[in-house]
Each structure stands twice: as structure tokens, then as C-alpha cells.
Scaffold this active site. Structure first.
Site, PDB file in Angstrom:
ATOM      1  N   CYS A  67       0.829  -1.205   0.000  1.00  0.00           N
ATOM      2  CA  CYS A  67       0.000   0.000   0.000  1.00  0.00           C
ATOM      3  C   CYS A  67       0.870   1.265   0.000  1.00  0.00           C
ATOM      4  CB  CYS A  67      -0.988  -0.034   1.162  1.00  0.00           C
ATOM      5  SG  CYS A  67      -2.468   0.924   0.775  1.00  0.00           S
ATOM      6  N   HIS A  83      -3.563  -4.933   0.284  1.00  0.00           N
ATOM      7  CA  HIS A  83      -2.915  -5.493   1.480  1.00  0.00           C
ATOM      8  C   HIS A  83      -3.065  -7.017   1.479  1.00  0.00           C
ATOM      9  CE1 HIS A  83      -2.448  -1.713   3.823  1.00  0.00           C
ATOM     10  NE2 HIS A  83      -3.505  -1.328   3.149  1.00  0.00           N
ATOM     11  N   GLU A 113      -1.662  -9.134   3.176  1.00  0.00           N
ATOM     12  CA  GLU A 113      -1.510  -9.708   4.524  1.00  0.00           C
ATOM     13  C   GLU A 113      -2.852 -10.067   5.153  1.00  0.00           C
ATOM     14  OE1 GLU A 113      -0.769  -6.574   3.650  1.00  0.00           O
ATOM     15  OE2 GLU A 113      -1.195  -5.115   5.232  1.00  0.00           O
TER      16      GLU A 113
END
Ligand code: GLN
Length: 543
Positions: free
Chosen positions: A391, A514, A516
Site C-alpha cells: 500500500c 494489502h 496480509e
């Protein structure tokens, strides 16, 4: 922000509810204990979901400072929620929605909106029954579709903010079949100076619970060690639960080992027998063992990763830490993570990054530390050090490239500085917005992946669905020049650039999204696995 609606409730669905409260102090890890129990129930073949109750007045976590409160976790539907929901998603391997995070802000906002609309027909609007009714409705609706729903009440029993929730749960238990409800209370069992496990704090917090009409069915004692037989006995006696309903929750090295510990304690079996679900559970030998196998495998090497961010607090980047661990589980590599303050990385990069195998620049907001992040990216790019930009980290990689390769010295993101070269600029639809809550580009969106690229190799697909949380994006005016200079945008979503990579570099990879947030212990995120593989290859797997 995802819209809120009352979806109704079908009482015929026969769900079971586990309510989890905490005593003595916060931060005991009751979420991890609850999620671990959930994992075991899921292994036994049940659909398990979770609801996290946060008794604060914020409507959602989106406006909360990560330094105070840990990272803002982003759900598929764009809900910006407490990081505990991330733990539930990771442990249960489910996708939750915004409704699974109940906050006091949401409840009051909804009730007050109804009052303004005249929906209460002239009645006095009160905490009981109107607030408590709305809490119960939310729990029931969020539990819809699951066999067992875990409802964790944030904070500690006795907090003023938590009172309406405990009252709502008390009513809830009366409205449902007794066999469908289980109250679990997680407390602290400290040691005295002479090494004795002390039960008094637990006794007091259970007394507090009982004074509001709640009797725990099981007690879980957080302690550095397992509880002694005598401690269990005492807790059972004073808190009025059977002896075999007192469980230990000792410290373990890795949160992913908590389910194994909970299983050894027999907590899952106790829950199943309480609910009368033993006959429906898969027999021992048929249960899913993938989790246990993964988290207990030996590692064969290790790598060091520098996380170049603003906050020196692991919770502020929790999902990134977890995603690195997941990639490590996948490849049986220990991933050591160190935080390097972006503000300390001067031009020329100092010594901070010299000994690391890879550099991550995470997401973020605001200009503090930006120049250091750009310096770190330049260091990684020019020294063939594996780099993953997430990001803001992706955006800063574009700025670094524009400055140092295109020669646009003053290139920057319009978010961070007035610049003649806003290579990162505001999304057009964001230009007229005043409201900061829930107004970013949020949640899961599809990225189209260019065949033949690194991204394509990693995702093994021409699309990916990853979660977003940003206002700014690559300015289309600069794309042709950046591409001519060698930067490859291998993932796009309409006019938006989503993934960047440098084909000649060992691993220089950035994502506007993102990844993650979708990484799971048993399903590591492709960009993180690619990052780890590159580090292992360069470091020989044993740095
Ligand atoms: N601040 C940047 C933006 O709004 C990046 C956001 C982030 O890293 N989550 O676009």
C-alpha cells in the site's frame, strides 16, 4: 463503509453460542484462547464463526490510531475492524463481515437513528430494553449460518462500558435453550512472591460476574505455567464450577500452538459434551490435523526481515507479522522480524539495513518517516535486496522510481507534500469528501494479472481478490514514463495500478492492496511466499 441492515433472524437454526468474558485485566489473550477452541471445533467438523464485541464508542476501528490500538484490520466487505477479527479469520480460516464486529458506537448510532425516525412510537428510549435488544439482534444475526458462534466481549468484567453487553447476554441466555449457551470466563492467575498460584483475583472477577446474574460454565486460568491441581480445586470450589470445568492456559512460545495446548487440556471435548454435540462430531481419527502438522514441523533455516515503519509496536503491523510467519510455515523457515524506524534511515541508508535479508515497507498514513522509507526502497532496489511494498510501501516505490530513475527529483505523493510531480494522487472520487470514517477505497476488489509476470507466477492465476484500504493511487499521467523506464505494472484494476515489479531484480514487488489480510497459517499469501523464497535463495536459507 458496508451498509447496515436488520436482516432478521431464524430461530429454527439451532445454533450454539459460546460467550467469552475476561476478568482481572485486559490483554490476557482471551481472543486467541477462544479462536483456538474454535479451531478445534472446526477440526471436528462444525461451522464455527465469531463475533467480537468492542465496548468503545467509535463506530468502527477505521479512525483509530494503530499505536494506541494496534492495526486496523480490513474485511472482505470493507469493514474496518479490531485486529482480533484478524485472529479469528486466521484461526478459523473464514471470511467475516462488518456485522461480526459489534461496537457501542454502531449500536447507539442505530438506536438513535431509529429514535429520530420515530420508530419507537413515543416510548422513552433506554439502555434496557432498547440498547440490549439491539445487541442481542446483532449477535443472533451475525451467528446466522454457523453451528457454533463464539462471542467475545472485549475489555474486563466490571468496566462501565461493558455493562449493557453483559446484561444483554444475561437476557440472551434466558431466551435461548439452556443447552445452547456456554459462558467461558478467562482470568489471570498470578504467582505470589513465594511461588504460589493465587486464585483471589479470579474469585473476585467471578463474584463481579455473578452480581450481574452471570454464572460461568467454564473458567480458563491464564498463568505462566499450567494450573496446579490445588489451584484448580480452589477455583472450582469458590467459583462454583465442576473441577473438570477449570482449564489451564499457560504461556506458549507461539500463538499457533495454543490450539494444541487447548486440545491437551480437553477444552474442546468439554464444550462438545456441554452442547451435547459429541455424537455429531467427527471421530477423533477423522478430524482435520493439517494445523497441527503445519505448526509443529521443524524449520530448516532462517531469514531476517526489516519492517521499515512508523510504529515500533508489533500490534500495529500484526497481519504483516502473521503473514511472514505463514510464509515461514509454508517453507519451514524461521522468519526473524525487526522493526526499523523509518525516521532513522538517512540517505545512504546507514547501517540499519546492512544485515537483513529483505525489506518490507508497510502501509501507512501521513508524512512522518516517508523520506526514510524512500531511502530504504532505494537501498533495496539498487543492492538487489528482496523488497515487498504494501500500500503506502507500493506508493513510495513508485515515488522512489520516479525520483531516482526518471529523474523527477521532487516527485511525491500528493497526500504527503505539495509537489510538481504528484506520481501518487487522490482517487478522483475522493476529491470532494469531507468525512474520514469509512470513506476510503475499502475491501476486496479484483486485480487483473498480466500473464508471464512474477505476479502471475505467484498467484498462478490471471486474477486475484485482495483487500484494499487507500485514498491515493498511481497517477495515470506518469504511467507511460514509468513503464518506459522499466517498472512493470503487472496487476491492474481498471485504470488503477495494483501490482508493480522489476523483472531483473531478485524480488522487487509492491501491491496497492494489502495481501496480509488474506494470509492464513495453512494458506500463505503468494506475495509473502515469493518474498521469502527470494530471501532464502540469496541467503542460502541460513543467514
Ligand atoms: N495513505 C495511503 C493512501 O491513502 C496509503 C494507505 C495505506 O497504506 N493503507 O492511499
Amino acid at each position: 463503509m458496508p451498509t447496515e441492515s436488520e436482516t432478521g433472524y431464524d430461530p429454527s437454526l439451532g445454533r450454539k453460542f459460546i460467550f467469552v468474558t475476561g476478568g482481572v485485566m485486559s490483554g490476557l489473550g482471551k481472543g486467541i484462547t477462544a479462536a483456538s477452541t474454535g479451531r478445534l471445533l472446526a477440526n471436528a467438523g462444525f461451522d464455527v464463526s465469531a463475533v467480537k464485541i468492542d465496548p468503545y464508542l467509535n463506530v468502527d476501528a477505521g479512525t483509530m490510531n494503530p499505536f494506541q490500538h494496534g492495526e486496523v484490520y480490513v474485511l472482505k466487505d470493507g469493514g474496518e475492524v479490531d485486529l482480533d477479527l484478524g485472529n479469528y479469520e486466521r484461526f478459523l480460516d473464514i471470511d467475516m463481515t462488518f456485522d461480526h464486529n459489534v461496537t457501542t458506537g454502531k449500536v447507539y448510532q442505530h438506536v438513535i437513528q431509529k429514535e429520530r425516525a420515530g420508530d419507537y412510537l413515543g416510548k422513552t428510549v433506554q439502555i434496557i430494553p432498547h440498547i440490549t435488544d439491539d445487541i442481542k439482534r446483532r449477535v443472533r444475526e451475525a451467528a446466522q449460518g454457523s453451528d457454533i458462534c463464539i462471542i467475545e466481549v472485549g475489555g474486563t468484567v466490571g468496566d462501565i462500558e461493558g455493562m449493557p453487553y453483559l446484561e444483554a447476554l444475561r437476557q440472551f441466555a434466558h431466551e435461548e435453550d439452556e443447552d445452547d449457551i456456554l459462558f467461558a470466563h478467562v482470568t489471570l492467575v498470578p504467582y505470589s512472591k513465594n511461588g504460589e498460584q493465587k486464585t483471589k483475583p479470579t474469585q473476585h472477577s467471578v463474584k463481579e460476574l455473578r452480581s450481574i446474574g452471570l454464572q460461568p460454565d467454564i473458567l480458563v486460568g491464564r498463568c505462566s505455567d499450567p494450573l496446579d491441581a490445588q489451584t484448580r480445586e480452589k477455583i472450582a470450589l469458590f467459583c462454583d464450577v465442576p473441577r473438570d470445568a477449570v482449564f489451564s492456559n499457560p504461556d506458549v512460545e507461539d500463538i499457533y500452538h495454543v490450539p494444541l495446548m487447548v486440545e491437551d487440556e480437553g477444552l474442546d471435548e468439554y464444550v462438545l459434551s456441554h452442547f451435547g454435540l459429541q455424537a455429531e462430531a467427527l471421530p477423533e481419527g477423522e478430524r482435520d490435523t493439517e494445523w497441527r502438522e503445519r505448526v509443529t514441523r521443524e524449520t530448516t533455516g532462517s531469514v531476517d526481515v526489516a519492517l521499515v515503519g512508523k510504529y515500533g509496536l508489533e500490534d500495529a503491523y500484526m497481519s504483516i507479522h502473521e503473514a511472514l510467519k505463514h510464509a515461514g510455515l509454508e517453507r519451514q523457515i524461521e522468519v526473524e522480524r525487526t522493526w526499523v524506524s523509518a525516521e532513522n534511515i538517512a540517505d545512504g541508508h546507514g547501517d540499519e539495513l546492512e544485515d537483513v535479508d529483505g525489506v518490507i515497507v508497510p502501509g501507512g498514513f501521513g508524512s512522518r518517516g516517508t523520506e526514510g522509507k524512500i531511502n530504504a526502497i532505494e537501498y533495496a532496489r539498487t543492492n538487489d535486496v528482496p523488497f515487498l511494498g504494501l500500500c503506502l510501501g507500493f506508493q513510495m516505490a513508485v515515488v522512489e522510481y520516479a525520483r531516482n530513475v526518471l529523474g523527477l527529483d521532487q516527485a511525491h505523493s500528493a497526500e504527503l507534500e505539495d509537489t510538481p510531480h504528484p506520481v501518487i494522487d487522490l482517487l478522483p472520487e475522493q476529491k470532494d469528501l469531507d468525512d474520514m470514517g469509512g470513506t476510503m477505497r475499502l475491501g476486496a476488489h479484483t486485480t487483473e494479472i498480466e500473464p508471464g509476470t512474477i505476479a502471475h507466477d505467484l498467484y498462478e492465476s490471471t486474477t486475484c481478490e485482495e483487500r484494499h484500504r487507500h485514498r491515493y493511487e498511481v497517477n495515470p499521467e506518469y504511467i507511460p514514463d514509468l513503464e518506459d523506464a522499466g517498472l512493470v505494472f503487472s496487476g491492474t484494476s481498471g485504470r488503477r495500478m495494483e501490482i508493480l515489479e522489476l523483472p531483473e531484480h531478485p524480488y522487487f514487488f509492491g501491491t496497492q492492496f494489502h495481501p496480509e489480510f488474506r494470509s492464513r497459517p495453512t494458506r500463505a499469501s503468494p506475495p509473502f511466499v515469493g518474498f521469502l523464497d527470494a530471501m532464502v535463495e540469496l541467503a542460502g536459507g541460513d543467514s
